[in-house]
Design a protein around this motif. Structure first.
Motif, PDB file in Angstrom:
ATOM      1  N   PHE A  21     -10.231  -4.754   6.977  1.00  0.00           N
ATOM      2  CA  PHE A  21      -8.838  -4.809   6.537  1.00  0.00           C
ATOM      3  C   PHE A  21      -8.666  -5.777   5.367  1.00  0.00           C
ATOM      4  O   PHE A  21      -7.994  -5.470   4.384  1.00  0.00           O
ATOM      5  CB  PHE A  21      -7.939  -5.211   7.713  1.00  0.00           C
ATOM      6  CG  PHE A  21      -6.506  -5.380   7.345  1.00  0.00           C
ATOM      7  CD1 PHE A  21      -5.704  -4.279   7.102  1.00  0.00           C
ATOM      8  CD2 PHE A  21      -5.941  -6.648   7.219  1.00  0.00           C
ATOM      9  CE1 PHE A  21      -4.372  -4.422   6.741  1.00  0.00           C
ATOM     10  CE2 PHE A  21      -4.622  -6.809   6.863  1.00  0.00           C
ATOM     11  CZ  PHE A  21      -3.832  -5.695   6.626  1.00  0.00           C
ATOM     12  N   LYS A  25      -7.596  -4.463   1.742  1.00  0.00           N
ATOM     13  CA  LYS A  25      -6.327  -4.989   1.235  1.00  0.00           C
ATOM     14  C   LYS A  25      -6.531  -5.642  -0.129  1.00  0.00           C
ATOM     15  O   LYS A  25      -5.717  -5.473  -1.034  1.00  0.00           O
ATOM     16  CB  LYS A  25      -5.755  -5.991   2.232  1.00  0.00           C
ATOM     17  CG  LYS A  25      -4.413  -6.525   1.854  1.00  0.00           C
ATOM     18  CD  LYS A  25      -3.908  -7.495   2.909  1.00  0.00           C
ATOM     19  CE  LYS A  25      -2.632  -8.157   2.441  1.00  0.00           C
ATOM     20  NZ  LYS A  25      -2.224  -9.234   3.335  1.00  0.00           N
ATOM     21  N   GLY A  29      -5.194  -3.776  -3.578  1.00  0.00           N
ATOM     22  CA  GLY A  29      -3.975  -4.482  -3.955  1.00  0.00           C
ATOM     23  C   GLY A  29      -3.918  -4.787  -5.437  1.00  0.00           C
ATOM     24  O   GLY A  29      -4.857  -4.557  -6.204  1.00  0.00           O
TER      25      GLY A  29
END
Length: 100
Positions: A21, A25, A29
């Motif tokens: 994760f 991310k 991002g």
């Protein structure tokens, strides 16, 4: 003892999913798209990816010269190599994000 080992495996899998994760991310991002994010990503990959062939080499050397690994054990060792490096990758990203 089986309950303890099962608990350790579950904790390790949870840590692995948290690492995935964190990596995803960061990679997907906005932070990854700027120069600072690229620098963090390059440094993290530069540390982790050379460890993949080194890990395979050590596993093969162990298999050939110390003790033969059966197929199930070999799969488990490779699984720990890949997941461990993913956890290391996410840890390095986290440290470098705080450093820079």
């Amino acid at each position: 003892m089986d309950v303890f080992l099962t608990t350790l495996r579950i904790v390790y899998i949870i840590i692995f999913f948290i690492a995935v994760f964190i990596s995803l991310k960061f990679e997907m991002g906005e932070e990854h798209k700027d120069e600072r994010g690229q620098s963090i990503s390059n440094k993290s990959y530069g540390i982790v990816f050379p460890l993949i062939p080194l890990g395979f080499l050590l596993i093969e050397l162990y298999d050939h010269f110390i003790s033969h690994l059966d197929y199930g054990t070999y799969k488990t060792v490779i699984w720990f190599l890949i997941t461990g490096l993913m956890i290391l990758h996410a840890s390095i990203i986290t440290v470098l994000k705080r450093k820079y």
